[in-house]
Design a protein around this motif. Structure first.
Motif, PDB file in Angstrom:
ATOM      1  N   LYS A 103      -4.104  10.907  -1.675  1.00 28.53           N
ATOM      2  CA  LYS A 103      -3.451  10.305  -2.830  1.00 28.53           C
ATOM      3  C   LYS A 103      -1.963  10.600  -2.798  1.00 28.53           C
ATOM      4  CE  LYS A 103      -7.276  10.343  -6.045  1.00 28.53           C
ATOM      5  NZ  LYS A 103      -7.752  10.731  -7.349  1.00 28.53           N
ATOM      6  N   ILE A 104      -1.194   9.714  -3.398  1.00 30.11           N
ATOM      7  CA  ILE A 104       0.240   9.934  -3.591  1.00 30.11           C
ATOM      8  C   ILE A 104       0.444  10.150  -5.081  1.00 30.11           C
ATOM      9  CG2 ILE A 104       2.551   8.977  -3.379  1.00 30.11           C
ATOM     10  CD1 ILE A 104       1.505   7.145  -1.201  1.00 30.11           C
ATOM     11  N   ASN A 105       1.027  11.282  -5.444  1.00 30.15           N
ATOM     12  CA  ASN A 105       1.367  11.554  -6.840  1.00 30.15           C
ATOM     13  C   ASN A 105       2.824  11.175  -7.050  1.00 30.15           C
ATOM     14  OD1 ASN A 105      -1.177  12.565  -7.494  1.00 30.15           O
ATOM     15  ND2 ASN A 105      -0.637  14.598  -6.759  1.00 30.15           N
ATOM     16  N   GLY A 121      -6.957   3.099   7.090  1.00 27.76           N
ATOM     17  CA  GLY A 121      -6.214   2.248   8.010  1.00 27.76           C
ATOM     18  C   GLY A 121      -4.714   2.356   7.852  1.00 27.76           C
ATOM     19  N   VAL A 122      -4.274   3.164   6.889  1.00 29.31           N
ATOM     20  CA  VAL A 122      -2.845   3.329   6.635  1.00 29.31           C
ATOM     21  C   VAL A 122      -2.529   4.817   6.600  1.00 29.31           C
ATOM     22  CG1 VAL A 122      -1.025   2.986   4.932  1.00 29.31           C
ATOM     23  CG2 VAL A 122      -2.663   1.198   5.323  1.00 29.31           C
ATOM     24  N   THR A 123      -1.403   5.186   7.208  1.00 35.81           N
ATOM     25  CA  THR A 123      -0.937   6.570   7.186  1.00 35.81           C
ATOM     26  C   THR A 123       0.336   6.636   6.351  1.00 35.81           C
ATOM     27  OG1 THR A 123      -1.781   6.837   9.418  1.00 35.81           O
ATOM     28  CG2 THR A 123      -0.289   8.528   8.625  1.00 35.81           C
ATOM     29  N   VAL A 124       0.398   7.602   5.450  1.00 37.00           N
ATOM     30  CA  VAL A 124       1.565   7.765   4.594  1.00 37.00           C
ATOM     31  C   VAL A 124       2.175   9.130   4.859  1.00 37.00           C
ATOM     32  CG1 VAL A 124       2.373   7.916   2.216  1.00 37.00           C
ATOM     33  CG2 VAL A 124       0.634   6.249   2.816  1.00 37.00           C
ATOM     34  N   GLU A 125       3.498   9.143   5.067  1.00 32.39           N
ATOM     35  CA  GLU A 125       4.244  10.394   5.234  1.00 32.39           C
ATOM     36  C   GLU A 125       5.301  10.463   4.134  1.00 32.39           C
ATOM     37  OE1 GLU A 125       6.013  10.640   9.128  1.00 32.39           O
ATOM     38  OE2 GLU A 125       4.384   9.435   9.953  1.00 32.39           O
ATOM     39  N   ILE A 126       5.559  11.654   3.672  1.00 29.06           N
ATOM     40  CA  ILE A 126       6.626  11.867   2.688  1.00 29.06           C
ATOM     41  C   ILE A 126       7.511  12.989   3.221  1.00 29.06           C
ATOM     42  CG2 ILE A 126       7.167  12.421   0.290  1.00 29.06           C
ATOM     43  CD1 ILE A 126       4.493  11.240  -0.492  1.00 29.06           C
ATOM     44  N   PRO A 127       8.530  12.635   4.062  1.00 31.57           N
ATOM     45  CA  PRO A 127       9.397  13.670   4.627  1.00 31.57           C
ATOM     46  C   PRO A 127      10.281  14.333   3.576  1.00 31.57           C
ATOM     47  CG  PRO A 127      10.172  11.500   5.259  1.00 31.57           C
ATOM     48  CD  PRO A 127       8.876  11.300   4.533  1.00 31.57           C
ATOM     49  N   LYS A 128      10.713  13.575   2.578  1.00 32.35           N
ATOM     50  CA  LYS A 128      11.495  14.085   1.445  1.00 32.35           C
ATOM     51  C   LYS A 128      10.823  13.570   0.182  1.00 32.35           C
ATOM     52  CE  LYS A 128      15.554  12.534   3.481  1.00 32.35           C
ATOM     53  NZ  LYS A 128      16.883  11.992   3.317  1.00 32.35           N
ATOM     54  N   ILE A 132       9.215   7.561   1.176  1.00 29.70           N
ATOM     55  CA  ILE A 132       7.820   7.337   1.545  1.00 29.70           C
ATOM     56  C   ILE A 132       7.812   6.453   2.787  1.00 29.70           C
ATOM     57  CG2 ILE A 132       5.610   6.379   0.818  1.00 29.70           C
ATOM     58  CD1 ILE A 132       6.513   6.779  -2.085  1.00 29.70           C
ATOM     59  N   ILE A 133       7.075   6.871   3.826  1.00 34.20           N
ATOM     60  CA  ILE A 133       6.953   6.085   5.050  1.00 34.20           C
ATOM     61  C   ILE A 133       5.493   5.685   5.204  1.00 34.20           C
ATOM     62  CG2 ILE A 133       7.231   6.060   7.547  1.00 34.20           C
ATOM     63  CD1 ILE A 133       9.412   8.200   7.173  1.00 34.20           C
ATOM     64  N   VAL A 134       5.244   4.372   5.255  1.00 30.94           N
ATOM     65  CA  VAL A 134       3.888   3.831   5.393  1.00 30.94           C
ATOM     66  C   VAL A 134       3.768   3.218   6.779  1.00 30.94           C
ATOM     67  CG1 VAL A 134       2.197   2.233   4.431  1.00 30.94           C
ATOM     68  CG2 VAL A 134       3.832   3.341   2.927  1.00 30.94           C
ATOM     69  N   THR A 135       2.775   3.666   7.566  1.00 29.65           N
ATOM     70  CA  THR A 135       2.556   3.134   8.905  1.00 29.65           C
ATOM     71  C   THR A 135       1.102   2.714   9.064  1.00 29.65           C
ATOM     72  OG1 THR A 135       2.124   5.346   9.761  1.00 29.65           O
ATOM     73  CG2 THR A 135       4.360   4.533   9.996  1.00 29.65           C
ATOM     74  N   GLY A 136       0.883   1.777   9.997  1.00 26.07           N
ATOM     75  CA  GLY A 136      -0.465   1.312  10.277  1.00 26.07           C
ATOM     76  C   GLY A 136      -0.441   0.203  11.311  1.00 26.07           C
TER      77      GLY A 136
END
Length: 180
Positions: A103-105, A121-128, A132-136
């Motif tokens: 989940k993303i809060n 099927g989707v990868t989410v990264e939050i570097p800061k 928000i970076i969404v990849t897939g």
């Protein structure tokens, strides 16, 4: 004449493509596998390291499907070989995002935190906390996830606060005091 529909799509190295019954295209690559069924009005053929599409008649609906089918197959080829990536920026004092499992809060100035469930099927990264970076591999799914996240707080034109795409330009308006 559809220029997009008539193009022959090159199959990248390391990518396998096959066509099954009911015009179902299956494409496997280093990033994963995508499968999609297309209209029987469009014939899809794999020939000499490329994929070509041909329409069965000259009806307007079939012409529309021709270019669309070719573009969707092109997106599948890019997705399994390179993948898709979209970046979102969060603008506003106190606005931030945090990853908690699947989940993303989001803290977006509401009286309550917003929780977004990340689909498979989707990868989410939050570097800061403000990025928000969404990849897939599925272009449609990556775009839809970003649109859903952005819909919680679209950027407003006066201060620019909200969630925006990183390459998006917000057209700013002057406030009431500018008219005096």
């Amino acid at each position: 004449m559809s220029r997009i529909g008539n193009r022959v799509l090159k199959i990248p190295a390391g990518v396998e493509a096959r066509i099954e019954e009911n015009n179902t295209v299956i494409i496997k690559g280093p990033k994963g596998e995508l499968k999609q069924s297309f209209s029987p009005l469009i014939s899809i053929a794999i020939e000499e390291g490329g994929i070509s599409t041909k329409r069965s008649n000259e009806i307007k609906h079939t012409k529309q499907l021709h270019g669309t089918t070719n573009s969707l197959i092109s997106g599948m080829l890019v997705g399994v070989s390179v993948g898709y990536k979209i970046e979102l920026d969060i603008v506003g004092v106190g606005y931030r995002a945090a990853l908690a499992g699947d989940k993303i809060n989001l803290s977006l100035g509401y009286s309550h935190p917003v929780a977004y469930q990340i689909p498979k099927g989707v990868t989410v990264e939050i570097p800061k906390p403000i990025k928000i970076i969404v990849t897939g591999i599925d272009k449609q799914l990556v775009g839809q996830v970003c649109a859903n996240i952005r819909a919680y707080k679209k950027p407003e034109p006066y201060k620019g606060k909200g969630i925006k795409y990183s390459d998006e330009k917000i057209i700013r308006k002057e406030g009431k005091s500018a008219g005096k």
